[in-house]
Scaffold this motif. Structure first.
Motif, short mmCIF file in Angstrom:
data_model
loop_
_atom_site.label_atom_id
_atom_site.label_comp_id
_atom_site.label_asym_id
_atom_site.label_seq_id
_atom_site.Cartn_x
_atom_site.Cartn_y
_atom_site.Cartn_z
N SER A 208 0.81 -1.22 0.00
CA SER A 208 0.00 0.00 0.00
C SER A 208 0.85 1.27 0.00
O SER A 208 0.31 2.37 -0.10
CB SER A 208 -0.94 0.01 1.21
OG SER A 208 -1.94 -0.97 1.08
N PHE A 210 2.71 2.16 -2.32
CA PHE A 210 2.78 2.68 -3.68
C PHE A 210 1.42 2.52 -4.36
O PHE A 210 0.76 1.48 -4.23
CB PHE A 210 3.86 1.94 -4.48
CG PHE A 210 5.19 1.90 -3.78
CD1 PHE A 210 6.02 3.01 -3.78
CD2 PHE A 210 5.60 0.76 -3.10
CE1 PHE A 210 7.25 2.98 -3.13
CE2 PHE A 210 6.83 0.71 -2.46
CZ PHE A 210 7.65 1.83 -2.46
N GLU A 211 1.04 3.53 -5.10
CA GLU A 211 -0.28 3.55 -5.73
C GLU A 211 -0.48 2.37 -6.67
O GLU A 211 -1.55 1.77 -6.73
CB GLU A 211 -0.46 4.87 -6.49
CG GLU A 211 -1.87 5.11 -6.99
CD GLU A 211 -2.87 5.28 -5.86
OE1 GLU A 211 -4.05 4.92 -6.07
OE2 GLU A 211 -2.48 5.76 -4.79
N GLY A 212 0.55 2.03 -7.41
CA GLY A 212 0.43 0.96 -8.40
C GLY A 212 0.34 -0.44 -7.83
O GLY A 212 -0.04 -1.37 -8.55
N THR A 213 0.72 -0.61 -6.58
CA THR A 213 0.71 -1.95 -5.98
C THR A 213 -0.29 -2.09 -4.83
O THR A 213 -0.32 -3.12 -4.17
CB THR A 213 2.11 -2.31 -5.46
OG1 THR A 213 2.53 -1.34 -4.48
CG2 THR A 213 3.13 -2.35 -6.59
N LYS A 214 -1.11 -1.06 -4.63
CA LYS A 214 -2.07 -1.11 -3.51
C LYS A 214 -3.00 -2.31 -3.60
O LYS A 214 -3.39 -2.88 -2.59
CB LYS A 214 -2.90 0.18 -3.48
CG LYS A 214 -2.16 1.39 -2.98
CD LYS A 214 -3.00 2.65 -3.12
CE LYS A 214 -4.26 2.57 -2.29
NZ LYS A 214 -5.02 3.83 -2.33
N TRP A 215 -3.35 -2.69 -4.82
CA TRP A 215 -4.30 -3.79 -5.00
C TRP A 215 -3.74 -5.14 -4.55
O TRP A 215 -4.48 -6.09 -4.32
CB TRP A 215 -4.72 -3.87 -6.47
CG TRP A 215 -3.58 -4.17 -7.41
CD1 TRP A 215 -2.70 -3.28 -7.94
CD2 TRP A 215 -3.19 -5.45 -7.89
NE1 TRP A 215 -1.78 -3.91 -8.73
CE2 TRP A 215 -2.06 -5.26 -8.72
CE3 TRP A 215 -3.69 -6.75 -7.71
CZ2 TRP A 215 -1.42 -6.31 -9.36
CZ3 TRP A 215 -3.05 -7.80 -8.35
CH2 TRP A 215 -1.93 -7.58 -9.17
#
Length: 261
Positions: A208, A210-215
């Motif tokens: 979480s 980093f925006e690109g890996t939050k999922w």
């Protein structure tokens, strides 16, 4: 096999059930004093505002906390499912599952099992009883919490929001069961599955940052953040976790069938 698996889990079952009961009792006992507790916690303080964004993301969102004072339903959702019980679900599953296969290999009893049954029978004979126990405990506590609060005189109902939260946590438990079961299949001792599981439990929230890996961080899903803040069930994430669960179980069975002991 069912009786053997249950006996092996007996001590952990008793310990964790007592732990969750104590947690639930403490939570309900603090409900009458929540207004005093909230008054002492200033979530609009400069210290909270100055926290780094990534740290705020690692922590579950804490919006609408003032609703807990007036709303019993929100208190239950936010403090039992989205906090106390929910936060311990991955560790609970890890404690229950890590020795499932690794213990048999570590102690050499796997050879006795292999002499009596074929590998798929051993695999399902360990996995299904273990899953039944884990899911049984989870089902008990996701339903007993609102029931006990109802009986205690609080305004609680089995609303669609509550049921959505429950379903998400049942899917989460299923996913973590498959993942930690896979670790138990892959490793030959009982220490490595625990270490791998702890790494997963405490490492996933860092996605979480980093925006690109939050999922990749399933904790907001496990804690029902979409249900709590938006009031809707996260169907896409649920489907992804169920697909991953099926894939992990299938791969785990394949590994166990070909593994050399």
């Amino acid at each position: 096999m069912l009786k053997k698996t249950m006996m092996e889990m007996q001590f952990r079952i008793i310990l964790l059930v007592l732990f969750f009961i104590l947690m639930l009792v403490v939570l309900i006992a603090t409900r009458p004093f929540i207004d005093e507790i909230m008054a002492q916690m200033n979530f609009d303080s400069e210290q909270m505002k100055n926290l780094p964004d990534f740290f705020k993301n690692m922590l579950a969102e804490t919006t609408q906390l003032s609703k807990m004072v007036e709303d019993d339903q929100f208190f239950l959702l936010s403090q039992w499912y989205s906090k106390n019980f929910g936060q311990f679900l991955p560790l609970f599953v890890l404690i229950m599952v890590f020795p499932l296969f690794a213990k048999e290999v570590d102690k050499g009893t796997i050879f006795f099992l292999l002499s009596k049954k074929n590998r798929p029978s051993i695999f399902w004979g360990k996995v299904l009883p273990g899953y039944m126990v884990v899911m049984g405990i989870t089902l008990f506590f996701v339903f007993i919490a609102p029931i006990v609060m109802m009986l205690s005189g609080y305004s609680i109902a089995f609303t669609p929001q509550l049921l959505a939260m429950i379903v998400q946590q049942l899917i989460s438990v299923t996913f973590f069961f498959a993942l930690f079961m896979f670790f138990s299949v892959v490793f030959n001792d009982q220490i490595k599955p625990v270490l791998a599981g702890i790494l997963v439990c405490f490492g996933l929230p860092f996605f979480s940052m980093f925006e690109g890996t939050k999922w990749l961080n399933p904790y907001p899903y496990v804690l029902g953040q979409s249900v709590l803040t938006k009031g809707h069930f996260d169907g896409i994430y649920s489907l992804v976790l169920l697909i991953l669960t099926a894939a992990i179980v299938w791969v785990g069975l394949g590994v166990f069938k070909k593994k050399e002991f």
